[in-house]
Design an enzyme around this catalytic site. Structure first.
Site, PDB file in Angstrom:
ATOM      1  N   ASP A  96      86.120  31.557  -6.902  1.00 47.34           N
ATOM      2  CA  ASP A  96      87.077  32.390  -6.105  1.00 47.34           C
ATOM      3  C   ASP A  96      88.622  31.605  -6.250  1.00 47.34           C
ATOM      4  O   ASP A  96      89.766  32.627  -6.527  1.00 47.34           O
ATOM      5  CB  ASP A  96      86.801  32.178  -4.555  1.00 47.34           C
ATOM      6  CG  ASP A  96      85.398  32.467  -4.200  1.00 47.34           C
ATOM      7  OD1 ASP A  96      84.431  32.136  -4.747  1.00 47.34           O
ATOM      8  OD2 ASP A  96      85.629  33.585  -3.099  1.00 47.34           O
ATOM      9  N   GLU A 123      89.824  45.566   0.908  1.00 47.89           N
ATOM     10  CA  GLU A 123      88.651  46.293   0.371  1.00 47.89           C
ATOM     11  C   GLU A 123      88.655  47.885   0.673  1.00 47.89           C
ATOM     12  O   GLU A 123      88.441  48.551  -0.182  1.00 47.89           O
ATOM     13  CB  GLU A 123      87.605  45.416   1.014  1.00 47.89           C
ATOM     14  CG  GLU A 123      87.387  43.967   0.754  1.00 47.89           C
ATOM     15  CD  GLU A 123      86.789  43.067   1.748  1.00 47.89           C
ATOM     16  OE1 GLU A 123      86.664  43.362   2.763  1.00 47.89           O
ATOM     17  OE2 GLU A 123      86.128  41.848   1.136  1.00 47.89           O
ATOM     18  N   GLU A 162      93.033  38.279  -0.232  1.00 48.56           N
ATOM     19  CA  GLU A 162      91.914  38.003   0.683  1.00 48.56           C
ATOM     20  C   GLU A 162      91.918  36.406   0.759  1.00 48.56           C
ATOM     21  O   GLU A 162      91.463  35.909   1.889  1.00 48.56           O
ATOM     22  CB  GLU A 162      90.530  38.666   0.460  1.00 48.56           C
ATOM     23  CG  GLU A 162      89.886  38.678   1.683  1.00 48.56           C
ATOM     24  CD  GLU A 162      88.322  38.847   1.204  1.00 48.56           C
ATOM     25  OE1 GLU A 162      88.119  40.050   1.242  1.00 48.56           O
ATOM     26  OE2 GLU A 162      87.620  38.003   1.185  1.00 48.56           O
ATOM     27  N   GLU A 163      92.221  35.751  -0.292  1.00 51.28           N
ATOM     28  CA  GLU A 163      92.076  34.330  -0.059  1.00 51.28           C
ATOM     29  C   GLU A 163      93.193  33.469   0.226  1.00 51.28           C
ATOM     30  O   GLU A 163      93.202  32.186   0.476  1.00 51.28           O
ATOM     31  CB  GLU A 163      91.761  33.737  -1.719  1.00 51.28           C
ATOM     32  CG  GLU A 163      90.557  34.231  -2.213  1.00 51.28           C
ATOM     33  CD  GLU A 163      89.272  33.567  -1.437  1.00 51.28           C
ATOM     34  OE1 GLU A 163      89.263  32.479  -0.820  1.00 51.28           O
ATOM     35  OE2 GLU A 163      88.117  34.360  -1.475  1.00 51.28           O
ATOM     36  N   ASP A 206      91.695  41.493  -3.804  1.00 48.38           N
ATOM     37  CA  ASP A 206      90.587  40.550  -3.471  1.00 48.38           C
ATOM     38  C   ASP A 206      90.179  39.775  -4.675  1.00 48.38           C
ATOM     39  O   ASP A 206      89.482  40.668  -5.436  1.00 48.38           O
ATOM     40  CB  ASP A 206      89.615  41.294  -2.668  1.00 48.38           C
ATOM     41  CG  ASP A 206      88.428  40.413  -2.037  1.00 48.38           C
ATOM     42  OD1 ASP A 206      88.233  39.292  -2.698  1.00 48.38           O
ATOM     43  OD2 ASP A 206      87.508  40.986  -1.411  1.00 48.38           O
ATOM     44  N   LEU A 216      87.996  37.803  -6.004  1.00 52.45           N
ATOM     45  CA  LEU A 216      86.338  38.053  -6.229  1.00 52.45           C
ATOM     46  C   LEU A 216      85.679  38.009  -5.051  1.00 52.45           C
ATOM     47  O   LEU A 216      85.367  37.326  -4.257  1.00 52.45           O
ATOM     48  CB  LEU A 216      86.025  36.325  -6.923  1.00 52.45           C
ATOM     49  CG  LEU A 216      84.921  36.326  -7.713  1.00 52.45           C
ATOM     50  CD1 LEU A 216      84.969  37.260  -8.839  1.00 52.45           C
ATOM     51  CD2 LEU A 216      84.460  34.864  -8.143  1.00 52.45           C
ATOM     52  N   ASP A 217      85.463  39.388  -4.782  1.00 57.41           N
ATOM     53  CA  ASP A 217      84.445  39.954  -3.848  1.00 57.41           C
ATOM     54  C   ASP A 217      83.105  39.762  -3.917  1.00 57.41           C
ATOM     55  O   ASP A 217      82.540  39.661  -5.101  1.00 57.41           O
ATOM     56  CB  ASP A 217      84.872  41.341  -3.434  1.00 57.41           C
ATOM     57  CG  ASP A 217      84.244  41.764  -2.101  1.00 57.41           C
ATOM     58  OD1 ASP A 217      84.666  41.513  -1.128  1.00 57.41           O
ATOM     59  OD2 ASP A 217      83.113  42.509  -2.526  1.00 57.41           O
ATOM     60  N   ASP A 260      84.900  32.251   5.506  1.00 55.66           N
ATOM     61  CA  ASP A 260      83.749  32.328   4.452  1.00 55.66           C
ATOM     62  C   ASP A 260      83.947  30.891   3.635  1.00 55.66           C
ATOM     63  O   ASP A 260      85.191  30.587   3.377  1.00 55.66           O
ATOM     64  CB  ASP A 260      83.808  33.369   3.291  1.00 55.66           C
ATOM     65  CG  ASP A 260      83.658  34.880   4.402  1.00 55.66           C
ATOM     66  OD1 ASP A 260      82.992  34.831   5.287  1.00 55.66           O
ATOM     67  OD2 ASP A 260      84.564  35.666   3.940  1.00 55.66           O
TER      68      ASP A 260
HETATM   69  P1  AHM Z   1      76.953  41.028   4.558  1.00 58.91           P
HETATM   70  O1  AHM Z   1      76.380  39.731   4.008  1.00 58.91           O
HETATM   71  O2  AHM Z   1      77.196  40.836   6.184  1.00 58.91           O
HETATM   72  O3  AHM Z   1      75.890  42.308   4.576  1.00 58.91           O
HETATM   73  O4  AHM Z   1      78.209  41.345   4.042  1.00 58.91           O
HETATM   74  C1  AHM Z   1      78.444  41.784   2.911  1.00 58.91           C
HETATM   75  C2  AHM Z   1      79.820  42.123   2.339  1.00 58.91           C
HETATM   76  C3  AHM Z   1      79.861  42.983   1.242  1.00 58.91           C
HETATM   77  O5  AHM Z   1      80.127  44.296   1.160  1.00 58.91           O
HETATM   78  C4  AHM Z   1      81.114  42.459   0.666  1.00 58.91           C
HETATM   79  O6  AHM Z   1      81.253  42.022  -0.708  1.00 58.91           O
HETATM   80  C5  AHM Z   1      81.303  41.130   1.223  1.00 58.91           C
HETATM   81  O7  AHM Z   1      80.679  41.208   2.550  1.00 58.91           O
HETATM   82  C6  AHM Z   1      82.839  40.783   1.523  1.00 58.91           C
HETATM   83  O8  AHM Z   1      82.838  39.383   1.748  1.00 58.91           O
HETATM   84  P2  AHM Z   1      83.728  38.281   0.722  1.00 58.91           P
HETATM   85  O9  AHM Z   1      84.993  39.119   0.702  1.00 58.91           O
HETATM   86  O10 AHM Z   1      83.995  37.283   1.642  1.00 58.91           O
HETATM   87  O11 AHM Z   1      82.829  38.004  -0.368  1.00 58.91           O
HETATM   88 MG    MG Z   2      86.193  40.567   0.023  1.00 56.64          MG
END
Ligand code: AHM
Ligand code: MG
Length: 325
Positions: free
Chosen positions: A69, A273, A92-93, A114, A116-117, A63
């Site tokens: 983040d 998560e 996660e980072e 995580d 900043l999710d 990502d």
């Molecule tokens: P999507 O965009 O495929 O629907 O994914 C959404 C999900 C969320 O539930 C979650 O917050 C996020 O993807 C997790 O990704 P990250 O940790 O990179 O923010």
């Molecule tokens: Mg996340």
């Protein structure tokens, strides 16, 4: 005027129930709350601060990383890595184990977070959050190892999240119910606003990204089709896990990030998560499954392991499991 109980008071009072405790556990929770306040402050000025924007880096999950983040990551590491309460961390980072800096004291806990999710939502001013899981180490002494981090979710000593939304909330469980605290910016304290949260027994909302409909397992398609035919349960999907889970916890319902043809392991990460949300949901009377197994019983084999996630009201999780058999 009603009595105000702050998070720190709550943690302190709870500590008195464990006279054999050393206070370290309470200290860690207070430190996470401090991290939450600092990140909250930055998130709230994201639109005006120079920190707003992309760095162009890509994290281990592929990502895009935004500056917030990195700020959140550094805040966790700086505050929790220096107090002598942890022996290792994982985020996660970051790809690997985060060691405690040489020369610093080591503690008996590990923290998985995580920072900043949902950060892809920042630019649109949508709620985002931090997620954490705390475990007791399994090795005896010395720096923490992967064995300390790769523990199944049922071993979590505490888990929670901080949601940066219309207000900032700290929601956690230490295994005796789920408690929610709202940040009062005028005093800079989290105050108890949601005591012993219990998931309402009603399936109010279903929450899933339907982009993947045609590559879902048949059972998931059937489940969603049945809900649509019935026409009683509203669809709600923010795309920010903490916010989607927070709503599910307060209103009742089901959140899912299913397996797909292309991604049989789903998108969400078990350690960063899934486990924390599963512990919270279970403590609130709900359930969490990967479609076959209770999330909390999965033995992790790697830090960035992914898992399909079906989480919310027990009945709904059960229905999905049956349909997936
Ligand atoms: P999507 O965009 O495929 O629907 O994914 C959404 C999900 C969320 O539930 C979650 O917050 C996020 O993807 C997790 O990704 P990250 O940790 O990179 O923010
Ligand atoms: Mg996340």
């Amino acid at each position: 005027m009603k009595t105000t109980l702050t998070l720190n008071q709550h943690i302190y009072l709870d500590q008195k129930n464990h006279p054999q405790g050393t206070g370290v556990f309470s200290e860690i929770l207070s430190e996470i709350a401090l991290v939450g306040k600092i990140i909250s402050r930055e998130v709230n000025k994201a639109g005006i601060a120079e920190i707003y924007g992309l760095t162009g880096d890509v994290n281990t999950s592929g990502d895009e990383v935004q500056k917030l983040d990195q700020f959140a990551q550094n805040t966790f590491v700086n505050i929790l890595g220096y107090s002598g309460n942890l022996c290792a961390m994982a985020s996660e980072e970051e790809e690997g184990l985060i060691p405690i800096s040489a020369g610093k004291d080591l503690g008996k806990y590990v923290l998985i977070f995580d920072p900043l999710d949902g950060s892809s939502n920042i630019d649109a001013n949508v709620s985002i959050g931090s997620i954490f899981s705390l475990y007791k180490r399994v090795t005896e002494a010395g720096p923490g190892t992967l064995a300390d981090l790769l523990q199944p979710g049922y071993k979590q000593a505490a888990a929670g999240y901080i949601v940066y939304g219309a207000s900032t909330m700290f929601v956690y469980t230490a295994g005796l119910g789920v408690y929610g605290f709202t940040l009062d910016p005028s005093i800079g304290e989290f105050v108890l606003t949601h005591k012993n949260i219990k998931l309402p027994a009603v399936n109010k909302n279903y929450s899933v990204n339907e982009r993947d409909y045609y590559s879902w397992p048949e059972g998931v398609k059937t489940y969603i089709e049945d809900l649509k035919k019935e026409g009683k349960v509203a669809a709600r999907y923010i795309g920010s896990l903490v916010a989607d889970i927070h709503r599910t916890l307060l209103y009742g319902g089901i959140f899912m990030y299913p397996a797909t043809n292309k991604k049989p392991e789903g998108k969400l990460r078990l350690l960063y998560e899934g486990n924390a949300m599963a512990m919270l949901m279970t403590q609130a009377g709900g359930a969490a499954s990967n479609g076959q197994k209770n999330i909390l019983e999965i033995e992790p084999t790697e830090l960035h392991q992914r898992t399909p996630l079906y989480i919310g009201n027990q009945n709904e999780v059960k229905k999905i499991k049956q349909l997936l058999q």
